[in-house]
Design a protein around this motif. Structure first.
Motif, PDB file in Angstrom:
ATOM      1  N   LEU A 269       0.827  -1.208   0.000  1.00 21.18           N
ATOM      2  CA  LEU A 269       0.000   0.000   0.000  1.00 21.18           C
ATOM      3  C   LEU A 269       0.863   1.260   0.000  1.00 21.18           C
ATOM      4  O   LEU A 269       0.586   2.238   0.704  1.00 21.18           O
ATOM      5  CB  LEU A 269      -0.963  -0.002   1.186  1.00 21.18           C
ATOM      6  CG  LEU A 269      -1.915  -1.183   1.279  1.00 21.18           C
ATOM      7  CD1 LEU A 269      -2.695  -1.144   2.573  1.00 21.18           C
ATOM      8  CD2 LEU A 269      -2.856  -1.202   0.072  1.00 21.18           C
ATOM      9  N   GLY A 270       1.970   1.209  -0.745  1.00 18.78           N
ATOM     10  CA  GLY A 270       2.851   2.362  -0.881  1.00 18.78           C
ATOM     11  C   GLY A 270       3.851   2.549   0.236  1.00 18.78           C
ATOM     12  O   GLY A 270       4.646   3.472   0.191  1.00 18.78           O
ATOM     13  N   SER A 271       3.831   1.699   1.258  1.00 24.18           N
ATOM     14  CA  SER A 271       4.787   1.814   2.362  1.00 24.18           C
ATOM     15  C   SER A 271       5.858   0.728   2.238  1.00 24.18           C
ATOM     16  O   SER A 271       5.549  -0.415   1.903  1.00 24.18           O
ATOM     17  CB  SER A 271       4.080   1.641   3.707  1.00 24.18           C
ATOM     18  OG  SER A 271       3.173   2.691   3.922  1.00 24.18           O
ATOM     19  N   PRO A 272       7.117   1.089   2.526  1.00 21.12           N
ATOM     20  CA  PRO A 272       8.162   0.070   2.474  1.00 21.12           C
ATOM     21  C   PRO A 272       8.039  -0.900   3.660  1.00 21.12           C
ATOM     22  O   PRO A 272       7.841  -0.480   4.800  1.00 21.12           O
ATOM     23  CB  PRO A 272       9.448   0.884   2.566  1.00 21.12           C
ATOM     24  CG  PRO A 272       9.060   2.138   3.280  1.00 21.12           C
ATOM     25  CD  PRO A 272       7.622   2.401   2.889  1.00 21.12           C
TER      26      PRO A 272
ATOM     27  N   PHE B 124       8.741  -8.571  10.688  1.00 20.24           N
ATOM     28  CA  PHE B 124       8.591  -7.512   9.684  1.00 20.24           C
ATOM     29  C   PHE B 124       8.668  -6.144  10.348  1.00 20.24           C
ATOM     30  O   PHE B 124       8.430  -5.992  11.544  1.00 20.24           O
ATOM     31  CB  PHE B 124       7.268  -7.662   8.923  1.00 20.24           C
ATOM     32  CG  PHE B 124       6.050  -7.374   9.749  1.00 20.24           C
ATOM     33  CD1 PHE B 124       5.472  -6.111   9.743  1.00 20.24           C
ATOM     34  CD2 PHE B 124       5.481  -8.358  10.539  1.00 20.24           C
ATOM     35  CE1 PHE B 124       4.345  -5.844  10.509  1.00 20.24           C
ATOM     36  CE2 PHE B 124       4.356  -8.108  11.306  1.00 20.24           C
ATOM     37  CZ  PHE B 124       3.782  -6.846  11.297  1.00 20.24           C
ATOM     38  N   SER B 125       8.998  -5.174   9.519  1.00 20.32           N
ATOM     39  CA  SER B 125       9.064  -3.782   9.963  1.00 20.32           C
ATOM     40  C   SER B 125       8.446  -2.929   8.860  1.00 20.32           C
ATOM     41  O   SER B 125       8.795  -3.078   7.686  1.00 20.32           O
ATOM     42  CB  SER B 125      10.516  -3.368  10.190  1.00 20.32           C
ATOM     43  OG  SER B 125      10.622  -1.973  10.379  1.00 20.32           O
ATOM     44  N   VAL B 126       7.541  -2.043   9.229  1.00 18.68           N
ATOM     45  CA  VAL B 126       6.881  -1.169   8.262  1.00 18.68           C
ATOM     46  C   VAL B 126       7.479   0.234   8.381  1.00 18.68           C
ATOM     47  O   VAL B 126       7.494   0.816   9.475  1.00 18.68           O
ATOM     48  CB  VAL B 126       5.349  -1.118   8.489  1.00 18.68           C
ATOM     49  CG1 VAL B 126       4.682  -0.158   7.504  1.00 18.68           C
ATOM     50  CG2 VAL B 126       4.749  -2.508   8.387  1.00 18.68           C
ATOM     51  N   ALA B 127       7.983   0.732   7.264  1.00 20.25           N
ATOM     52  CA  ALA B 127       8.514   2.102   7.180  1.00 20.25           C
ATOM     53  C   ALA B 127       9.549   2.390   8.267  1.00 20.25           C
ATOM     54  O   ALA B 127       9.541   3.468   8.869  1.00 20.25           O
ATOM     55  CB  ALA B 127       7.383   3.122   7.206  1.00 20.25           C
TER      56      ALA B 127
END
Length: 144
Positions: free
Chosen positions: A40-43, A103-106
């Protein structure tokens, strides 16, 4: 779905056969694997960490370790074959590696993933042989 690589399974000695009553060493070349994706556009960074290894040397009972083994002379995983293979019979060593994910978001904190992934690596087939020794007084050395 991510392509977690189970790693290369190495045995020592690696010459197509091993001897009975001598340690056959095994280790898997694996380590933490990282993947970067966008959601959704986030790394999103994903990480697979090996946490358990289930070894099967082709006879007897498999066993589990938390280490990937190591080459000689550190050798932490090995097996001693007690009988030679019959003619035409071969063995393979297999290792099932269990991977834990996170996992890590942004760039945020790492979060665990509930499920695990299992990969399997195997050696090429080999035979188990018995070495025969002969005592000599040395007088036969150099003669044909």
């Amino acid at each position: 779905r991510l392509p977690v690589d189970g790693g290369r399974l190495v045995m020592q000695p690696d010459r197509g056969n091993v001897l009975v009553n001598i340690e056959t060493i095994a280790y898997v070349e694996s380590g933490v694997q990282s993947f970067e994706r966008a959601l959704l556009g986030s790394p999103v960074m994903l990480r697979a960490t090996p946490v358990e290894y289930r070894w099967d040397f082709g006879e007897g009972e498999p066993f589990t370790t938390t280490v990937p083994g190591a080459p000689f002379p550190e050798a932490t995983v090995w097996y001693v074959y007690r009988r030679a293979t019959a003619e035409g019979e071969t063995r393979r060593i297999a290792v099932e590696t269990t991977w834990a994910g996170s996992f890590s978001v942004a760039g945020g904190p790492w979060q665990p993933i509930e499920a695990t992934v299992t990969t399997t690596s195997t050696t090429d087939p080999f035979t188990v042989i018995t070495a025969h020794t002969h005592l000599t007084d040395g007088s036969e050395i150099g003669r044909r």
